[in-house]
Design an enzyme around this catalytic site. Sequence first.
Site, PDB file in Angstrom:
ATOM      1  N   ASN A 247       0.148   9.126  -6.046  1.00 57.46           N
ATOM      2  CA  ASN A 247       1.114   8.133  -5.551  1.00 57.46           C
ATOM      3  C   ASN A 247       2.498   8.745  -5.663  1.00 57.46           C
ATOM      4  O   ASN A 247       2.778   9.452  -6.636  1.00 57.46           O
ATOM      5  CB  ASN A 247       1.134   6.873  -6.431  1.00 57.46           C
ATOM      6  CG  ASN A 247      -0.107   6.046  -6.265  1.00 57.46           C
ATOM      7  OD1 ASN A 247      -0.964   6.371  -5.470  1.00 57.46           O
ATOM      8  ND2 ASN A 247      -0.180   4.975  -7.038  1.00 57.46           N
ATOM      9  N   GLY A 248       3.369   8.433  -4.706  1.00 55.64           N
ATOM     10  CA  GLY A 248       4.734   8.951  -4.789  1.00 55.64           C
ATOM     11  C   GLY A 248       4.992   9.927  -3.653  1.00 55.64           C
ATOM     12  O   GLY A 248       4.210  10.028  -2.704  1.00 55.64           O
TER      13      GLY A 248
ATOM     14  N   GLU B  99       7.798 -11.422   7.883  1.00 58.35           N
ATOM     15  CA  GLU B  99       6.877 -10.560   7.139  1.00 58.35           C
ATOM     16  C   GLU B  99       5.424 -10.818   7.493  1.00 58.35           C
ATOM     17  O   GLU B  99       4.652  -9.880   7.655  1.00 58.35           O
ATOM     18  CB  GLU B  99       7.026 -10.816   5.626  1.00 58.35           C
ATOM     19  CG  GLU B  99       8.244 -10.210   4.996  1.00 58.35           C
ATOM     20  CD  GLU B  99       8.302 -10.521   3.508  1.00 58.35           C
ATOM     21  OE1 GLU B  99       8.510  -9.594   2.724  1.00 58.35           O
ATOM     22  OE2 GLU B  99       8.153 -11.701   3.115  1.00 58.35           O
TER      23      GLU B  99
ATOM     24  N   TRP C 156      -0.923   4.547   1.372  1.00 61.31           N
ATOM     25  CA  TRP C 156       0.027   3.957   2.321  1.00 61.31           C
ATOM     26  C   TRP C 156       0.764   5.148   2.916  1.00 61.31           C
ATOM     27  O   TRP C 156       1.507   5.832   2.209  1.00 61.31           O
ATOM     28  CB  TRP C 156       0.984   3.025   1.576  1.00 61.31           C
ATOM     29  CG  TRP C 156       1.812   2.132   2.432  1.00 61.31           C
ATOM     30  CD1 TRP C 156       1.457   0.910   2.927  1.00 61.31           C
ATOM     31  CD2 TRP C 156       3.163   2.371   2.854  1.00 61.31           C
ATOM     32  NE1 TRP C 156       2.498   0.378   3.644  1.00 61.31           N
ATOM     33  CE2 TRP C 156       3.555   1.245   3.617  1.00 61.31           C
ATOM     34  CE3 TRP C 156       4.075   3.410   2.679  1.00 61.31           C
ATOM     35  CZ2 TRP C 156       4.812   1.131   4.200  1.00 61.31           C
ATOM     36  CZ3 TRP C 156       5.330   3.305   3.256  1.00 61.31           C
ATOM     37  CH2 TRP C 156       5.683   2.173   4.009  1.00 61.31           C
TER      38      TRP C 156
ATOM     39  N   LYS D 188      10.347 -14.618   5.276  1.00 63.23           N
ATOM     40  CA  LYS D 188       8.933 -14.980   5.064  1.00 63.23           C
ATOM     41  C   LYS D 188       8.199 -15.000   6.396  1.00 63.23           C
ATOM     42  O   LYS D 188       7.111 -14.468   6.523  1.00 63.23           O
ATOM     43  CB  LYS D 188       8.789 -16.357   4.398  1.00 63.23           C
ATOM     44  CG  LYS D 188       9.119 -16.452   2.928  1.00 63.23           C
ATOM     45  CD  LYS D 188       8.123 -15.825   1.994  1.00 63.23           C
ATOM     46  CE  LYS D 188       8.336 -14.379   1.761  1.00 63.23           C
ATOM     47  NZ  LYS D 188       9.279 -13.863   0.889  1.00 63.23           N
TER      48      LYS D 188
ATOM     49  N   GLU E  80      15.840 -16.233   3.344  1.00 61.59           N
ATOM     50  CA  GLU E  80      14.508 -16.042   2.758  1.00 61.59           C
ATOM     51  C   GLU E  80      13.428 -16.700   3.631  1.00 61.59           C
ATOM     52  O   GLU E  80      12.342 -16.138   3.812  1.00 61.59           O
ATOM     53  CB  GLU E  80      14.503 -16.596   1.323  1.00 61.59           C
ATOM     54  CG  GLU E  80      13.169 -16.587   0.602  1.00 61.59           C
ATOM     55  CD  GLU E  80      12.527 -15.209   0.430  1.00 61.59           C
ATOM     56  OE1 GLU E  80      13.170 -14.189   0.732  1.00 61.59           O
ATOM     57  OE2 GLU E  80      11.355 -15.170   0.037  1.00 61.59           O
TER      58      GLU E  80
HETATM   59  C1  G6P Z   1       8.881  -5.036  -0.667  1.00 67.53           C
HETATM   60  C2  G6P Z   1       8.082  -6.335  -0.640  1.00 67.53           C
HETATM   61  C3  G6P Z   1       9.037  -7.523  -0.672  1.00 67.53           C
HETATM   62  C4  G6P Z   1       9.950  -7.419  -1.887  1.00 67.53           C
HETATM   63  C5  G6P Z   1      10.715  -6.089  -1.908  1.00 67.53           C
HETATM   64  C6  G6P Z   1      11.442  -5.881  -3.223  1.00 67.53           C
HETATM   65  O1  G6P Z   1       9.557  -4.884   0.522  1.00 67.53           O
HETATM   66  O2  G6P Z   1       7.275  -6.388   0.513  1.00 67.53           O
HETATM   67  O3  G6P Z   1       8.284  -8.720  -0.758  1.00 67.53           O
HETATM   68  O4  G6P Z   1      10.857  -8.482  -1.869  1.00 67.53           O
HETATM   69  O5  G6P Z   1       9.797  -5.000  -1.772  1.00 67.53           O
HETATM   70  O6  G6P Z   1      10.488  -5.778  -4.236  1.00 67.53           O
HETATM   71  P1  G6P Z   1      10.760  -5.991  -5.773  1.00 67.53           P
HETATM   72  O7  G6P Z   1       9.432  -5.734  -6.427  1.00 67.53           O
HETATM   73  O8  G6P Z   1      11.805  -4.985  -6.174  1.00 67.53           O
HETATM   74  O9  G6P Z   1      11.230  -7.385  -5.961  1.00 67.53           O
END
Ligand code: G6P
Length: 623
Positions: A101-102, A503, A75, A500, A496
């Site tokens: 990763n990181g 996203e 990514w 949704k 929320e």
């Molecule tokens: C990302 C994901 C979200 C999620 C957020 C927090 O942005 O796309 O769907 O809510 O991270 O993630 P977590 O794993 O800390 O709940």
Amino acid sequence: MCGIVAYIGKRQATDVMIEGLRRLEYRGYDSAGVAVMGPEHCFQIAKTPGRIETLAEIIDQHPLAGGIGIGHTRWATHGAATQENSHPHLGGDAAIALVHNGVIENYQTLKGQLEDEGYVFQSATDSEVVAHLIDFHLRQGDDEAISGNGDPYQPLLTAVAAALAQLRGTYGLAMLFRRWPDVIVAARLGSPLVIGVGNGEHFVASDASPLVGYTDQIVYLADHQIALVRAHEINVTHRDLGEVRHCIEHLAMESQDVSLEDFPHYMLKEIFDQPRTLQDTMRGRLSYDDATAVFGGLNLSPQQLRQVNRVILTACGTSWHAALVGEYLIEEFARLPVEVEYASELRYRNPPVDRDTILFAITQSGETADTLAALRELKRKGHPTLAICNVVGSSIAQEADGGIYLHAGPEIGVASTKAYTSQLAVLAMLALYFGRIRHLSFEAGCRIIDALHELPEKIQQTLAVHDEVKRIAEKYADVTNMLYLGRHYNFPTALEGALKLKEISYLHAEGYPAAEMKHGPIALVDQHTPTVFVIPQGFVYDKVMSNLEEIKARGGPVIAVVGEGDTRVARLADDVIYVPVVEEFLEPFVSIVPLQLLAYHIAVLRGCDVDKPRNLAKSVTVE
Ligand code: G6P
């Protein structure tokens, strides 16, 4: 966000890695690649921008035979999603192949130093620096390698440790070395890595999902650990402790947890999973004997918890919305002041925090970089820190003083659904628990437990709205803007619901507390901008009705989520979705379900990749 799968054993490494990388697709990525140890210990590499399917086709045409390999989905952070920037990267004169990763924060400085030493870089990534740096240390350590202490891996370990000590940032690494062709070296700091233990084979991965179906024996690597992984043996060393015994744990994930079954998308499967996942979250945690909730892992006594006079809930994204519901619940049931903080703000804000304050970090993945940093900051200040988390053994679960697992099973769809409702369930139980050690009566506690017990069935009934929601989605799939409004417990539901939609359908959507709509968003209202009202029963019903009239008066289409039996809203709204009537505190659980479905169907109708929305990652392990 970035995924690692590595394999050593008797199978074809590419088979395991391609299948494993597919299972990590949900984390979000824009390029993929593998390296396999080939004949004469040369690396065979295939990598490409785009999807894993493209990588699989390349490998089908030019198979990379061998039983030792490292694979990666990237990514993009440093450098665009190109062939050159895809992993694996090579270090030195193709002496090392590495996936990372990181983020390496000091990579520019290190890159300059390595260029001065004659290293030539092929990519714009921070990761390539690590490969060359290890090569540099290997060369430096040649004398030691010759004199050696009899352990053929010692020079390798010494060089890797020396290079890692120079890195600032986070890493999960899997590496192959031409000179040590029978070993995968894995290392982590702040980016998760697990090792699957099989029979004469080992797997290394960013999370447990690639292991499912191969082994149920898992080792969670901790920060500052380096593992030498061979087919029959693992040796783990820690930066400060030297060689450490690793602990093999049982992996509770089943293959149906990571399969689609008959659903077209993971998101839809996970929405429909919710009656079961809610049951799993609450199982064994509600006790009529004491009219309270029971948690095994808080690691704090009731006496210590009784001292708490303020709660901070910190999170990101959907988990932050769950925290907002948690605020209402805990303040209502326990009369405890609660603050909800974006983790990304809390980590740098340095707020004054009262002595008897406890922090809950809410996170599905347990890996979100900002949430982890906020937890560390409060921990450093001496506050008890607890995690509400789904992924067992994740970084935040490991670092918190204690916590509560969601037990919702792996959530694969990037847009969180079942983890959200399970977070709400944990927060409702936590509110009950805090209430019962404070002012809440035995009888009131029993009533809350009754309602929670009925919840999975109510969610099952709510799912009957599916066809109706699909019809409504068809009607509105072409709009460009949507508003979501709700009040009190359903204000976070509005946020929320809007998130949704944003996203996964890439439509602009805004969630607001219904009454705030007058202070700005109402200017957006016209006949092309539908408003979703979350307006089940409850004491704010009449207030929200007035807000609804205000929208209608301006010609805005209204989609209303209302309690069964409601007749007033039907008169005004263009489309009505009926959900079961539940206790007010449970409304956010049922009213989010149609909004999850609405976002899902609009995204499908618009041809979006629902489970892997553009630019998003499931766990955001960078700041
Ligand atoms: C990302 C994901 C979200 C999620 C957020 C927090 O942005 O796309 O769907 O809510 O991270 O993630 P977590 O794993 O800390 O709940």
